[in-house]
Design a protein around this motif. Structure first.
Motif, PDB file in Angstrom:
ATOM      1  N   ILE A  67       0.858  -1.174   0.000  1.00 34.86           N
ATOM      2  CA  ILE A  67       0.000   0.000   0.000  1.00 34.86           C
ATOM      3  C   ILE A  67       0.899   1.230   0.000  1.00 34.86           C
ATOM      4  CG2 ILE A  67      -1.812   1.287   1.211  1.00 34.86           C
ATOM      5  CD1 ILE A  67      -2.757  -1.483   0.324  1.00 34.86           C
ATOM      6  N   VAL A  68       0.680   2.116  -0.971  1.00 27.49           N
ATOM      7  CA  VAL A  68       1.445   3.361  -1.032  1.00 27.49           C
ATOM      8  C   VAL A  68       0.755   4.389  -0.139  1.00 27.49           C
ATOM      9  CG1 VAL A  68       2.349   5.182  -2.535  1.00 27.49           C
ATOM     10  CG2 VAL A  68       2.169   2.842  -3.405  1.00 27.49           C
ATOM     11  N   CYS A  69       1.547   5.040   0.704  1.00 34.26           N
ATOM     12  CA  CYS A  69       1.007   6.048   1.615  1.00 34.26           C
ATOM     13  C   CYS A  69       0.532   7.270   0.818  1.00 34.26           C
ATOM     14  CB  CYS A  69       2.072   6.469   2.622  1.00 34.26           C
ATOM     15  SG  CYS A  69       1.512   7.774   3.746  1.00 34.26           S
ATOM     16  N   PRO A  70      -0.698   7.744   1.073  1.00 37.22           N
ATOM     17  CA  PRO A  70      -1.196   8.911   0.350  1.00 37.22           C
ATOM     18  C   PRO A  70      -0.546  10.218   0.816  1.00 37.22           C
ATOM     19  CG  PRO A  70      -2.804   8.219   1.967  1.00 37.22           C
ATOM     20  CD  PRO A  70      -1.702   7.185   1.980  1.00 37.22           C
ATOM     21  N   HIS A  71       0.204  10.171   1.918  1.00 37.91           N
ATOM     22  CA  HIS A  71       0.823  11.372   2.474  1.00 37.91           C
ATOM     23  C   HIS A  71       2.281  11.533   2.061  1.00 37.91           C
ATOM     24  CE1 HIS A  71      -2.813  11.514   4.856  1.00 37.91           C
ATOM     25  NE2 HIS A  71      -2.562  10.297   5.268  1.00 37.91           N
TER      26      HIS A  71
ATOM     27  N   GLN B  77      -8.271   6.939   4.850  1.00 31.00           N
ATOM     28  CA  GLN B  77      -9.038   7.931   5.595  1.00 31.00           C
ATOM     29  C   GLN B  77     -10.501   7.959   5.190  1.00 31.00           C
ATOM     30  OE1 GLN B  77      -6.030  10.982   4.465  1.00 31.00           O
ATOM     31  NE2 GLN B  77      -6.195  11.531   6.622  1.00 31.00           N
ATOM     32  N   GLY B  78     -10.918   7.034   4.317  1.00 29.14           N
ATOM     33  CA  GLY B  78     -12.309   7.005   3.902  1.00 29.14           C
ATOM     34  C   GLY B  78     -12.708   8.165   3.025  1.00 29.14           C
ATOM     35  N   GLU B  79     -11.734   8.721   2.296  1.00 29.10           N
ATOM     36  CA  GLU B  79     -12.044   9.816   1.372  1.00 29.10           C
ATOM     37  C   GLU B  79     -11.076   9.771   0.191  1.00 29.10           C
ATOM     38  OE1 GLU B  79      -9.629  13.500   3.407  1.00 29.10           O
ATOM     39  OE2 GLU B  79     -11.583  12.958   4.224  1.00 29.10           O
ATOM     40  N   PRO B  80     -11.501  10.300  -0.954  1.00 28.34           N
ATOM     41  CA  PRO B  80     -10.621  10.319  -2.124  1.00 28.34           C
ATOM     42  C   PRO B  80      -9.388  11.202  -1.871  1.00 28.34           C
ATOM     43  CG  PRO B  80     -12.892  10.799  -2.753  1.00 28.34           C
ATOM     44  CD  PRO B  80     -12.827  10.835  -1.254  1.00 28.34           C
ATOM     45  N   ILE B  81      -8.284  10.815  -2.473  1.00 26.00           N
ATOM     46  CA  ILE B  81      -7.021  11.534  -2.307  1.00 26.00           C
ATOM     47  C   ILE B  81      -6.745  12.351  -3.565  1.00 26.00           C
ATOM     48  CG2 ILE B  81      -4.542  11.261  -1.867  1.00 26.00           C
ATOM     49  CD1 ILE B  81      -6.337  10.086   0.361  1.00 26.00           C
ATOM     50  N   PRO B  82      -6.615  13.677  -3.445  1.00 26.94           N
ATOM     51  CA  PRO B  82      -6.182  14.464  -4.610  1.00 26.94           C
ATOM     52  C   PRO B  82      -4.736  14.097  -4.931  1.00 26.94           C
ATOM     53  CG  PRO B  82      -6.989  15.885  -2.839  1.00 26.94           C
ATOM     54  CD  PRO B  82      -6.886  14.504  -2.288  1.00 26.94           C
ATOM     55  N   MET B  83      -4.427  13.907  -6.203  1.00 33.05           N
ATOM     56  CA  MET B  83      -3.111  13.426  -6.558  1.00 33.05           C
ATOM     57  C   MET B  83      -2.611  14.090  -7.827  1.00 33.05           C
ATOM     58  SD  MET B  83      -2.172   9.442  -6.227  1.00 33.05           S
ATOM     59  CE  MET B  83      -2.687   9.360  -4.516  1.00 33.05           C
TER      60      MET B  83
END
Length: 145
Positions: A7-11, A38-44
């Motif tokens: 799993i790649v960290c979204p942070h 976090q139960g929400e989409p990640i802007p990337m």
């Protein structure tokens, strides 16, 4: 030995190896110690997005959107709700086509919103047009088999 998944960290974009049975236990990044989900989409954006496509073992569901797009705005709450239903077995990501024209061009985005589903580093499904939460969840789950 228990099966594990990457799993790649979204942070911080660190790649974490998590036992599959622990995905629902709110796993944290070994690098930055923040929650992996976090139960929400990640802007990337660009390089981060490429790493998530290539290195995540879980499917990546991407919403290509723009701030001026009415249907995109209408679908945003549904996509956010879908993240709560699909995580931690799928990562949901948002790509702003205005801020990331190279990604839009790379994937041939012709209309928005467009949802793309990636698994194993490659696109496995694509759907153009706004959908509600249940349709997003059903389409994503049925597309991964």
């Amino acid at each position: 030995m228990e099966n594990s998944t990457h799993i790649v960290c979204p942070h911080c974009d660190a790649v974490n190896r998590i036992p599959v049975g622990r995905l629902g236990d709110v796993p944290k990044c070994g690098g930055c110690h923040r929650p992996l989900f976090q139960g929400e989409p990640i802007p990337m954006a660009g390089a981060s997005f490429q790493k998530h496509v290539a290195r995540n073992d879980i499917p990546l569901l991407v919403d290509f959107w723009a701030s001026w797009c009415g249907p995109c705005k209408m679908m945003a709450p549904s996509f956010a709700e879908a993240a709560k239903k699909l995580e931690p077995h799928m990562r949901l990501v948002k790509i702003d086509t205005e801020a990331e024209p190279a990604l839009s061009a790379q994937f041939g985005i012709r209309s928005i919103p467009t949802l793309m589903l990636f698994k194993g580093g490659r696109e496995i499904a694509r759907q153009a047009g706004a959908m509600n939460t249940s349709n997003i969840v059903q389409w994503a789950r049925s597309s991964i088999g």
